[in-house]
Design a protein around this motif. Structure first.
Motif, PDB file in Angstrom:
ATOM      1  N   VAL A 173     -33.451  17.460 -41.808  1.00  0.00           N
ATOM      2  CA  VAL A 173     -32.909  17.807 -40.500  1.00  0.00           C
ATOM      3  C   VAL A 173     -32.959  19.325 -40.315  1.00  0.00           C
ATOM      4  CG1 VAL A 173     -30.894  17.727 -38.977  1.00  0.00           C
ATOM      5  CG2 VAL A 173     -31.386  15.804 -40.519  1.00  0.00           C
ATOM      6  N   MET A 174     -33.628  19.757 -39.253  1.00  0.00           N
ATOM      7  CA  MET A 174     -33.708  21.186 -38.954  1.00  0.00           C
ATOM      8  C   MET A 174     -33.452  21.419 -37.472  1.00  0.00           C
ATOM      9  SD  MET A 174     -36.593  24.045 -39.987  1.00  0.00           S
ATOM     10  CE  MET A 174     -38.002  23.431 -39.067  1.00  0.00           C
ATOM     11  N   LEU A 175     -32.691  22.451 -37.160  1.00  0.00           N
ATOM     12  CA  LEU A 175     -32.482  22.918 -35.799  1.00  0.00           C
ATOM     13  C   LEU A 175     -32.634  24.423 -35.771  1.00  0.00           C
ATOM     14  CD1 LEU A 175     -29.388  20.802 -34.672  1.00  0.00           C
ATOM     15  CD2 LEU A 175     -31.668  20.707 -33.645  1.00  0.00           C
ATOM     16  N   THR A 176     -32.895  24.957 -34.584  1.00  0.00           N
ATOM     17  CA  THR A 176     -32.950  26.412 -34.447  1.00  0.00           C
ATOM     18  C   THR A 176     -31.536  26.971 -34.319  1.00  0.00           C
ATOM     19  OG1 THR A 176     -33.113  26.304 -32.034  1.00  0.00           O
ATOM     20  CG2 THR A 176     -35.190  26.367 -33.293  1.00  0.00           C
ATOM     21  N   VAL A 217     -37.435  18.843 -36.164  1.00  0.00           N
ATOM     22  CA  VAL A 217     -36.801  20.061 -35.680  1.00  0.00           C
ATOM     23  C   VAL A 217     -36.850  20.065 -34.159  1.00  0.00           C
ATOM     24  CG1 VAL A 217     -38.933  21.434 -35.824  1.00  0.00           C
ATOM     25  CG2 VAL A 217     -36.707  22.588 -35.818  1.00  0.00           C
ATOM     26  N   LEU A 218     -35.823  20.594 -33.542  1.00  0.00           N
ATOM     27  CA  LEU A 218     -35.799  20.853 -32.110  1.00  0.00           C
ATOM     28  C   LEU A 218     -35.161  22.203 -31.860  1.00  0.00           C
ATOM     29  CD1 LEU A 218     -34.658  17.458 -30.484  1.00  0.00           C
ATOM     30  CD2 LEU A 218     -36.925  18.508 -30.322  1.00  0.00           C
ATOM     31  N   VAL A 219     -35.488  22.790 -30.721  1.00  0.00           N
ATOM     32  CA  VAL A 219     -34.761  23.965 -30.264  1.00  0.00           C
ATOM     33  C   VAL A 219     -33.380  23.487 -29.822  1.00  0.00           C
ATOM     34  CG1 VAL A 219     -34.630  25.775 -28.500  1.00  0.00           C
ATOM     35  CG2 VAL A 219     -36.819  25.258 -29.614  1.00  0.00           C
ATOM     36  N   THR A 220     -32.329  24.047 -30.409  1.00  0.00           N
ATOM     37  CA  THR A 220     -30.973  23.549 -30.176  1.00  0.00           C
ATOM     38  C   THR A 220     -30.599  23.560 -28.707  1.00  0.00           C
ATOM     39  OG1 THR A 220     -30.273  24.211 -32.390  1.00  0.00           O
ATOM     40  CG2 THR A 220     -28.550  23.934 -30.744  1.00  0.00           C
ATOM     41  N   GLU A 221     -30.930  24.624 -28.009  1.00  0.00           N
ATOM     42  CA  GLU A 221     -30.578  24.705 -26.591  1.00  0.00           C
ATOM     43  C   GLU A 221     -31.270  23.626 -25.766  1.00  0.00           C
ATOM     44  OE1 GLU A 221     -29.348  28.604 -28.221  1.00  0.00           O
ATOM     45  OE2 GLU A 221     -30.982  27.179 -28.570  1.00  0.00           O
ATOM     46  N   ASP A 222     -32.447  23.217 -26.185  1.00  0.00           N
ATOM     47  CA  ASP A 222     -33.138  22.133 -25.491  1.00  0.00           C
ATOM     48  C   ASP A 222     -32.403  20.808 -25.675  1.00  0.00           C
ATOM     49  OD1 ASP A 222     -35.131  23.785 -24.546  1.00  0.00           O
ATOM     50  OD2 ASP A 222     -36.594  23.230 -26.076  1.00  0.00           O
ATOM     51  N   MET A 223     -32.044  20.502 -26.906  1.00  0.00           N
ATOM     52  CA  MET A 223     -31.417  19.202 -27.141  1.00  0.00           C
ATOM     53  C   MET A 223     -29.969  19.166 -26.643  1.00  0.00           C
ATOM     54  SD  MET A 223     -29.124  18.659 -29.865  1.00  0.00           S
ATOM     55  CE  MET A 223     -28.477  19.555 -31.268  1.00  0.00           C
ATOM     56  N   LEU A 224     -29.383  20.343 -26.393  1.00  0.00           N
ATOM     57  CA  LEU A 224     -28.039  20.401 -25.823  1.00  0.00           C
ATOM     58  C   LEU A 224     -28.042  20.393 -24.299  1.00  0.00           C
ATOM     59  CD1 LEU A 224     -26.213  23.005 -28.111  1.00  0.00           C
ATOM     60  CD2 LEU A 224     -25.975  20.506 -28.118  1.00  0.00           C
ATOM     61  N   GLY A 225     -29.223  20.439 -23.693  1.00  0.00           N
ATOM     62  CA  GLY A 225     -29.302  20.397 -22.238  1.00  0.00           C
ATOM     63  C   GLY A 225     -28.947  21.699 -21.564  1.00  0.00           C
ATOM     64  N   SER A 284     -38.720  31.473 -30.779  1.00  0.00           N
ATOM     65  CA  SER A 284     -38.363  30.909 -29.482  1.00  0.00           C
ATOM     66  C   SER A 284     -37.165  31.612 -28.868  1.00  0.00           C
ATOM     67  CB  SER A 284     -38.062  29.412 -29.626  1.00  0.00           C
ATOM     68  OG  SER A 284     -37.159  29.178 -30.693  1.00  0.00           O
ATOM     69  N   LEU A 285     -36.469  32.419 -29.659  1.00  0.00           N
ATOM     70  CA  LEU A 285     -35.365  33.225 -29.112  1.00  0.00           C
ATOM     71  C   LEU A 285     -35.861  34.155 -28.012  1.00  0.00           C
ATOM     72  CD1 LEU A 285     -35.495  36.402 -30.315  1.00  0.00           C
ATOM     73  CD2 LEU A 285     -34.696  35.271 -32.375  1.00  0.00           C
ATOM     74  N   GLY A 286     -37.156  34.458 -28.013  1.00  0.00           N
ATOM     75  CA  GLY A 286     -37.713  35.278 -26.939  1.00  0.00           C
ATOM     76  C   GLY A 286     -37.439  34.670 -25.581  1.00  0.00           C
ATOM     77  N   GLN A 287     -37.727  33.366 -25.447  1.00  0.00           N
ATOM     78  CA  GLN A 287     -37.458  32.679 -24.186  1.00  0.00           C
ATOM     79  C   GLN A 287     -35.993  32.280 -24.052  1.00  0.00           C
ATOM     80  OE1 GLN A 287     -40.117  31.694 -26.372  1.00  0.00           O
ATOM     81  NE2 GLN A 287     -41.608  30.531 -25.157  1.00  0.00           N
ATOM     82  N   VAL A 288     -35.403  31.744 -25.134  1.00  0.00           N
ATOM     83  CA  VAL A 288     -34.065  31.157 -25.067  1.00  0.00           C
ATOM     84  C   VAL A 288     -32.983  32.215 -24.897  1.00  0.00           C
ATOM     85  CG1 VAL A 288     -32.367  29.809 -26.360  1.00  0.00           C
ATOM     86  CG2 VAL A 288     -34.774  29.133 -26.389  1.00  0.00           C
ATOM     87  N   TYR A 310     -33.631  35.914 -24.682  1.00  0.00           N
ATOM     88  CA  TYR A 310     -34.004  37.132 -23.961  1.00  0.00           C
ATOM     89  C   TYR A 310     -34.696  36.885 -22.626  1.00  0.00           C
ATOM     90  CZ  TYR A 310     -32.752  39.633 -28.198  1.00  0.00           C
ATOM     91  OH  TYR A 310     -32.062  40.146 -29.277  1.00  0.00           O
ATOM     92  N   GLY A 311     -35.014  35.647 -22.303  1.00  0.00           N
ATOM     93  CA  GLY A 311     -35.651  35.356 -21.024  1.00  0.00           C
ATOM     94  C   GLY A 311     -37.073  35.856 -20.913  1.00  0.00           C
ATOM     95  N   LEU A 312     -37.760  35.995 -22.041  1.00  0.00           N
ATOM     96  CA  LEU A 312     -39.147  36.442 -22.035  1.00  0.00           C
ATOM     97  C   LEU A 312     -40.076  35.278 -21.665  1.00  0.00           C
ATOM     98  CD1 LEU A 312     -39.010  38.577 -25.312  1.00  0.00           C
ATOM     99  CD2 LEU A 312     -39.133  39.443 -22.963  1.00  0.00           C
ATOM    100  N   PRO A 313     -41.278  35.565 -21.182  1.00  0.00           N
ATOM    101  CA  PRO A 313     -42.181  34.493 -20.758  1.00  0.00           C
ATOM    102  C   PRO A 313     -42.775  33.696 -21.919  1.00  0.00           C
ATOM    103  CG  PRO A 313     -43.251  36.622 -20.550  1.00  0.00           C
ATOM    104  CD  PRO A 313     -41.813  36.906 -20.864  1.00  0.00           C
ATOM    105  N   SER A 314     -42.788  34.272 -23.110  1.00  0.00           N
ATOM    106  CA  SER A 314     -43.318  33.593 -24.290  1.00  0.00           C
ATOM    107  C   SER A 314     -42.731  34.260 -25.528  1.00  0.00           C
ATOM    108  CB  SER A 314     -44.858  33.679 -24.333  1.00  0.00           C
ATOM    109  OG  SER A 314     -45.270  34.991 -24.679  1.00  0.00           O
ATOM    110  N   SER A 315     -43.133  33.780 -26.700  1.00  0.00           N
ATOM    111  CA  SER A 315     -42.662  34.387 -27.948  1.00  0.00           C
ATOM    112  C   SER A 315     -43.476  35.612 -28.349  1.00  0.00           C
ATOM    113  CB  SER A 315     -42.700  33.352 -29.075  1.00  0.00           C
ATOM    114  OG  SER A 315     -44.032  32.902 -29.292  1.00  0.00           O
ATOM    115  N   VAL A 316     -44.564  35.879 -27.646  1.00  0.00           N
ATOM    116  CA  VAL A 316     -45.462  36.983 -28.033  1.00  0.00           C
ATOM    117  C   VAL A 316     -44.769  38.348 -28.061  1.00  0.00           C
ATOM    118  CG1 VAL A 316     -47.557  38.248 -27.384  1.00  0.00           C
ATOM    119  CG2 VAL A 316     -47.545  35.749 -27.326  1.00  0.00           C
TER     120      VAL A 316
END
Length: 289
Positions: free
Chosen positions: A43-46, A236-244, A68-72, A74-80
């Motif tokens: 089991v893995m989550l971000t 694994v999932l991005v936690t904020e995604d699975m929390l809605g 993925s914290l870039g988007q989640v 900081y509101g960045l368009p991607s992780s780049v």
């Protein structure tokens, strides 16, 4: 590995209650897969903050400080655009907030691709400054030499193949990978190359299900799926995604809560009480004795 700092739980609600539980290790995660099978899925989550780590830690085997914290966050368009300093700051917070899970930190775009030596310098800094157990990097056969270089020097590496978000500009988007026979074969070959190079586990993201199953069967190390298959060795999932927390999420996400709506509702109630002067009430103010 223990948390980086000794925490005084008497002074702040932000610090976790100390626990005698011993933190899981990278070898323990690797040993979960025996003879090609993982009896208990991983089991893995971000996680990106200390408080988030506290809430997730008891339920997870791995906490991934993902780029993925870039988007989640900081509101960045991607992780780049994510930087090494950003990953280290959040990685250290997650280590401080956990005591059980293995904490893995993503190496951001541009911090490892140039050479194995560059990757070692970035990874060594991450481990030193966060206290995490290992790093994750994207790429298949092209990164196998780097994975071997790092593991021979004592740095545990988690691989990542299939849909690799740092390569979004090359891929042209976040569509599922492996729909052609050639691409499917390449993804499985990428997973095998990383496995042979010494990766202790590999994330397989956004691929058609037979590829995820084939990669799981072809590798000795655990395969952790995200948009893969329930037959992978873990998920694994991005936690904020699975929390809605967001309106739009990838197809492979299952929402286990609607925290976005809960937060919005609470803020609306708070705003109303401030505007009608019902907050703060007698219970929230200091009265003369």
């Amino acid at each position: 590995m223990s948390t980086t700092f000794q925490l005084d739980t008497a002074t702040s609600r932000a610090n976790p209650t100390p626990s005698p539980m011993k933190r899981l290790t990278v070898p323990a995660i690797r040993r979960r897969k025996q003879d090609g099978r993982t009896a208990e899925p991983i089991v893995m989550l971000t996680a990106y903050t200390a408080r988030q780590a506290q809430l997730l830690d008891a339920h997870c085997d791995l906490l991934l400080v993902g780029d993925s914290l870039g988007q989640v966050i900081y509101g960045l368009p991607s992780s780049v655009p994510v930087t090494l300093d950003m990953m280290i700051a959040h990685g250290a917070a997650v280590v401080r907030g956990s005591y059980h899970s293995v904490v893995i930190v993503d190496m951001p775009f541009g911090a490892y691709e140039a050479s194995p030596q560059q990757a070692f310098e970035s990874a060594a800094r991450i481990l030193k400054e966060t206290g995490c157990a290992g790093v994750k990097l994207e790429g298949g056969e092209a990164m196998a030499e780097t994975v071997a270089f790092l593991t021979r020097r004592g740095i545990p590496v988690m691989g990542h193949v299939g849909l690799t978000p740092q390569a979004v500009n090359l891929l042209g988007g976040y569509n599922a990978r492996g729909r052609s026979e050639a691409e499917a074969a390449r993804i499985v070959a990428d997973a095998k190359a990383l496995d042979d190079a010494g990766a202790f586990s590999i994330v397989v993201e956004g691929v058609v299900e037979p590829i995820a199953i084939a990669a799981t069967e072809a590798t000795a190390c655990p395969i952790i799926g995200i948009g893969g298959s329930a037959q992978c060795d873990g998920q694994v999932l991005v936690t904020e995604d699975m929390l809605g927390m967001f309106e739009r999420v990838p197809r492979f996400v299952k929402r286990y809560a609607d925290m976005g709506a809960i937060i919005s509702c609470a803020a609306e109630q708070y705003a109303g009480e401030v505007r009608d002067r019902s907050f703060p009430g007698i219970e929230q103010t200091y009265q003369p004795k």
